[in-house]
Design a protein around this motif. Structure first.
Motif, PDB file in Angstrom:
ATOM      1  N   VAL A   1     -14.934  42.616   4.274  1.00 44.77           N
ATOM      2  CA  VAL A   1     -15.324  43.261   5.538  1.00 44.77           C
ATOM      3  C   VAL A   1     -15.167  42.260   6.686  1.00 44.77           C
ATOM      4  CG1 VAL A   1     -16.787  45.075   4.609  1.00 44.77           C
ATOM      5  CG2 VAL A   1     -17.763  42.822   4.955  1.00 44.77           C
ATOM      6  N   SER A   2     -14.099  41.479   6.589  1.00 47.74           N
ATOM      7  CA  SER A   2     -13.856  40.445   7.590  1.00 47.74           C
ATOM      8  C   SER A   2     -13.445  41.006   8.938  1.00 47.74           C
ATOM      9  CB  SER A   2     -12.779  39.481   7.087  1.00 47.74           C
ATOM     10  OG  SER A   2     -13.203  38.812   5.919  1.00 47.74           O
ATOM     11  N   HIS A   3     -13.205  42.328   9.013  1.00 49.85           N
ATOM     12  CA  HIS A   3     -12.969  42.931  10.323  1.00 49.85           C
ATOM     13  C   HIS A   3     -14.236  42.917  11.167  1.00 49.85           C
ATOM     14  CE1 HIS A   3     -14.600  46.062   7.772  1.00 49.85           C
ATOM     15  NE2 HIS A   3     -14.846  46.819   8.826  1.00 49.85           N
ATOM     16  N   LEU A   4     -15.399  42.820  10.524  1.00 46.48           N
ATOM     17  CA  LEU A   4     -16.641  42.717  11.278  1.00 46.48           C
ATOM     18  C   LEU A   4     -16.598  41.472  12.163  1.00 46.48           C
ATOM     19  CD1 LEU A   4     -19.290  43.589   8.533  1.00 46.48           C
ATOM     20  CD2 LEU A   4     -18.407  45.080  10.332  1.00 46.48           C
ATOM     21  N   GLY A   5     -17.159  41.593  13.338  1.00 45.07           N
ATOM     22  CA  GLY A   5     -17.155  40.464  14.249  1.00 45.07           C
ATOM     23  C   GLY A   5     -18.207  39.436  13.892  1.00 45.07           C
ATOM     24  N   THR A   6     -18.064  38.240  14.410  1.00 49.59           N
ATOM     25  CA  THR A   6     -19.097  37.207  14.303  1.00 49.59           C
ATOM     26  C   THR A   6     -19.132  36.442  15.625  1.00 49.59           C
ATOM     27  OG1 THR A   6     -17.458  35.788  13.203  1.00 49.59           O
ATOM     28  CG2 THR A   6     -19.118  36.835  11.803  1.00 49.59           C
ATOM     29  N   GLY A   7     -20.336  36.089  16.029  1.00 53.24           N
ATOM     30  CA  GLY A   7     -20.495  35.324  17.254  1.00 53.24           C
ATOM     31  C   GLY A   7     -21.797  34.558  17.222  1.00 53.24           C
TER      32      GLY A   7
ATOM     33  N   ALA B   1     -14.962  34.719   7.773  1.00 49.67           N
ATOM     34  CA  ALA B   1     -14.693  35.872   6.914  1.00 49.67           C
ATOM     35  C   ALA B   1     -16.017  36.389   6.372  1.00 49.67           C
ATOM     36  CB  ALA B   1     -13.767  35.483   5.767  1.00 49.67           C
ATOM     37  N   VAL B   2     -16.085  37.702   6.129  1.00 55.07           N
ATOM     38  CA  VAL B   2     -17.299  38.319   5.599  1.00 55.07           C
ATOM     39  C   VAL B   2     -16.927  39.081   4.324  1.00 55.07           C
ATOM     40  CG1 VAL B   2     -19.280  39.788   6.077  1.00 55.07           C
ATOM     41  CG2 VAL B   2     -18.133  38.605   7.971  1.00 55.07           C
ATOM     42  N   LEU B   3     -17.574  38.730   3.219  1.00 57.46           N
ATOM     43  CA  LEU B   3     -17.377  39.391   1.934  1.00 57.46           C
ATOM     44  C   LEU B   3     -18.684  40.052   1.538  1.00 57.46           C
ATOM     45  CD1 LEU B   3     -15.536  36.523  -0.008  1.00 57.46           C
ATOM     46  CD2 LEU B   3     -14.616  38.124   1.661  1.00 57.46           C
ATOM     47  N   ALA B   4     -18.603  41.190   0.872  1.00 61.75           N
ATOM     48  CA  ALA B   4     -19.811  41.892   0.414  1.00 61.75           C
ATOM     49  C   ALA B   4     -19.748  42.069  -1.098  1.00 61.75           C
ATOM     50  CB  ALA B   4     -19.931  43.240   1.115  1.00 61.75           C
TER      51      ALA B   4
ATOM     52  N   GLY C   1     -16.707  25.037  -4.006  1.00 67.45           N
ATOM     53  CA  GLY C   1     -17.092  24.058  -2.994  1.00 67.45           C
ATOM     54  C   GLY C   1     -17.192  24.552  -1.579  1.00 67.45           C
ATOM     55  N   ALA C   2     -16.884  25.812  -1.327  1.00 61.94           N
ATOM     56  CA  ALA C   2     -16.962  26.330   0.032  1.00 61.94           C
ATOM     57  C   ALA C   2     -18.416  26.591   0.416  1.00 61.94           C
ATOM     58  CB  ALA C   2     -16.156  27.621   0.154  1.00 61.94           C
ATOM     59  N   GLU C   3     -18.766  26.252   1.650  1.00 58.07           N
ATOM     60  CA  GLU C   3     -20.106  26.553   2.140  1.00 58.07           C
ATOM     61  C   GLU C   3     -20.183  28.022   2.526  1.00 58.07           C
ATOM     62  OE1 GLU C   3     -22.077  25.447   6.180  1.00 58.07           O
ATOM     63  OE2 GLU C   3     -22.583  23.820   4.771  1.00 58.07           O
ATOM     64  N   VAL C   4     -21.205  28.713   2.024  1.00 57.29           N
ATOM     65  CA  VAL C   4     -21.354  30.132   2.318  1.00 57.29           C
ATOM     66  C   VAL C   4     -22.775  30.410   2.795  1.00 57.29           C
ATOM     67  CG1 VAL C   4     -19.598  30.901   0.672  1.00 57.29           C
ATOM     68  CG2 VAL C   4     -21.964  30.649  -0.094  1.00 57.29           C
TER      69      VAL C   4
ATOM     70  N   VAL D   1     -18.239  33.055   5.219  1.00 59.50           N
ATOM     71  CA  VAL D   1     -17.562  31.822   4.825  1.00 59.50           C
ATOM     72  C   VAL D   1     -16.463  31.535   5.847  1.00 59.50           C
ATOM     73  CG1 VAL D   1     -15.983  33.097   3.319  1.00 59.50           C
ATOM     74  CG2 VAL D   1     -16.359  30.658   2.911  1.00 59.50           C
ATOM     75  N   ASP D   2     -16.158  30.259   6.056  1.00 55.58           N
ATOM     76  CA  ASP D   2     -15.069  29.912   6.965  1.00 55.58           C
ATOM     77  C   ASP D   2     -13.796  30.618   6.516  1.00 55.58           C
ATOM     78  OD1 ASP D   2     -16.711  28.340   8.482  1.00 55.58           O
ATOM     79  OD2 ASP D   2     -16.001  26.429   7.658  1.00 55.58           O
ATOM     80  N   ALA D   3     -13.038  31.115   7.477  1.00 51.27           N
ATOM     81  CA  ALA D   3     -11.853  31.906   7.163  1.00 51.27           C
ATOM     82  C   ALA D   3     -10.879  31.158   6.258  1.00 51.27           C
ATOM     83  CB  ALA D   3     -11.160  32.321   8.457  1.00 51.27           C
ATOM     84  N   ASP D   4     -10.756  29.844   6.438  1.00 53.10           N
ATOM     85  CA  ASP D   4      -9.788  29.100   5.634  1.00 53.10           C
ATOM     86  C   ASP D   4     -10.261  28.856   4.201  1.00 53.10           C
ATOM     87  OD1 ASP D   4     -11.739  27.225   6.142  1.00 53.10           O
ATOM     88  OD2 ASP D   4     -10.404  25.760   7.095  1.00 53.10           O
ATOM     89  N   ARG D   5     -11.500  29.234   3.899  1.00 54.42           N
ATOM     90  CA  ARG D   5     -12.003  29.131   2.521  1.00 54.42           C
ATOM     91  C   ARG D   5     -12.237  30.509   1.900  1.00 54.42           C
ATOM     92  NH1 ARG D   5     -14.118  24.030   1.454  1.00 54.42           N
ATOM     93  NH2 ARG D   5     -13.769  24.630  -0.711  1.00 54.42           N
ATOM     94  N   ALA D   6     -11.857  31.563   2.624  1.00 49.44           N
ATOM     95  CA  ALA D   6     -12.140  32.917   2.144  1.00 49.44           C
ATOM     96  C   ALA D   6     -11.379  33.260   0.874  1.00 49.44           C
ATOM     97  CB  ALA D   6     -11.803  33.928   3.243  1.00 49.44           C
ATOM     98  N   GLY D   7     -10.115  32.862   0.801  1.00 53.82           N
ATOM     99  CA  GLY D   7      -9.304  33.207  -0.358  1.00 53.82           C
ATOM    100  C   GLY D   7      -9.855  32.648  -1.650  1.00 53.82           C
TER     101      GLY D   7
END
Length: 372
Positions: free
Chosen positions: A52-58, A150-153, A185-188, A205-211
């Motif tokens: 659900v990474s289309h969700l915004g974050t700010g 990135a947002v994962l559920a 090792g990714a911070e979540v 999670v940071d976008a570059d660690r989402a995969g």
């Protein structure tokens, strides 16, 4: 305009996802090897994984950031503290056309009195953050991090087991969050919430660690039957719960009072955007109210269909409608005119492409919730 893509876009393509435009983002609707019904069932009975990474974050940061946000958004942030999250609404301010209408609904994460994270919807993220930035006093900075996070559920009765196998903290209270380290090792940031009505979590999670986080979750849940799920199942799951979708049950034309979302309004607060308009509407009584409709015929209601009373007179309109995989029948959410005097148990009809289909008025959720 070319749709934006999630940091997990390559994973979705490799999994045979059916992609569609959603609020300007190319997102998976369903995956090969099962489709919406199988993905829906996985969440109700086991565990599903959503992007659900289309969700915004700010972020809103600076001295008194949380107190500032509290003067803008509807819910009462003083009721929660650091490590807790809250559902709230950004409404059109008094003095603007459509005051009290809903610009967006969102989740607020409170890291501390000077540090707040917001998760609005995709289509409205820029406007919500822009309004906050325009209103922010000196010393408070509002930053749009939509492309950075990135947002994962992870949703379903086995979701905790998946997090435990991955080594991610999951034993937390509802609408609470912690920061931990994933299996690679990714911070979540892990919050116990979701949009399905099941026990579940949302991971930031940071976008570059989402995969690698996505891969690790699927690997950890393999023996538990984890299944990647698209936005099709997300919609059937949330509709069964009666959860609102902005643009359907909430909008600039649909207020929290009409949508029965007054529980997310801090009525005793002295200040929030749209307070005067919403208070006046509450005291007078809204002209229409949100109800659930459960089909008793074979037709499947869809959004925007007229709702008719026993005499065939139009008394409202559906805002969402779908086939319920759990109940094996059509269900809908609908705004019904208050003067019609409908109540739970009443019989109405939905005009499904010119053919009235019988339905029963119900109070959502349509199926039991297991979020707490």
């Amino acid at each position: 305009m070319t749709p934006l893509t999630s940091p997990l876009h390559d994973r979705h393509l490799a999994a045979g996802a059916k992609l569609a435009d959603f609020s300007g983002w190319s997102m998976p609707i369903e995956y090969a090897g099962g489709g919406v019904l199988a993905e829906h069932s996985a969440v109700r009975d086991g565990v599903g994984l959503f992007d659900v990474s289309h969700l915004g974050t700010g972020t809103v940061r600076g001295p008194g950031a949380a107190a500032f946000v509290d003067t803008c958004l509807t819910n009462d942030l003083s009721r929660i503290g650091p490590g807790q999250a809250q559902y709230t609404l950004c409404c059109v301010p008094d003095g603007e056309p459509g005051a009290g209408g809903v610009v967006d609904d969102l989740i607020v994460y409170v890291h501390g009195p000077d540090d707040v994270l917001l998760v609005p919807n995709a289509a409205n993220a820029a406007e919500v953050l822009g309004r906050l930035a325009d209103a922010a006093p000196a010393g408070i900075a509002v930053e749009n991090r939509h492309a950075e996070v990135a947002v994962l559920a992870v949703q379903g009765p086995r979701s905790l087991q998946v997090l435990e196998l991955l080594g991610v903290p999951g034993e937390i209270g509802y609408m609470s969050f912690v920061t931990g380290t994933g299996g690679r090792g990714a911070e979540v940031t892990v919050c116990r919430t979701g949009y399905t009505g099941e026990h579940g979590y949302e991971l930031l999670v940071d976008a570059d660690r989402a995969g690698e986080t996505w891969d690790a979750l699927l690997e950890a849940g393999q023996d538990l039957g984890i299944r990647p799920c698209g936005l099709g199942a997300r919609d059937t799951l949330r509709t069964e719960m009666g959860y609102p979708l902005h643009g359907h049950e909430l909008s600039r034309d649909i207020t929290p009072n009409q949508a029965r979302a007054g529980w997310a309004v801090g009525w005793r607060k002295p200040e929030f955007w749209g307070r005067q308009a919403l208070t006046a509407e509450k005291e007078a009584g809204p002209a229409r109210l949100l109800w659930g409709l459960k089909a008793t015929g074979r037709g499947i209601p869809r959004p925007g269909m007229p709702v008719l009373d026993a005499a065939g007179e139009r008394i409202g309109v559906t805002t969402s409608g779908t086939f319920s995989p759990t109940l094996r029948t059509g269900i809908a959410l609908a705004l019904l005119d208050a003067p019609a005097g409908v109540a739970a148990g009443a019989e109405v009809a939905v005009d499904v492409r010119g053919r009235p289909q019988a339905a029963e008025v119900v109070t959502p959720p349509f199926v039991p919730s297991h979020v707490r």
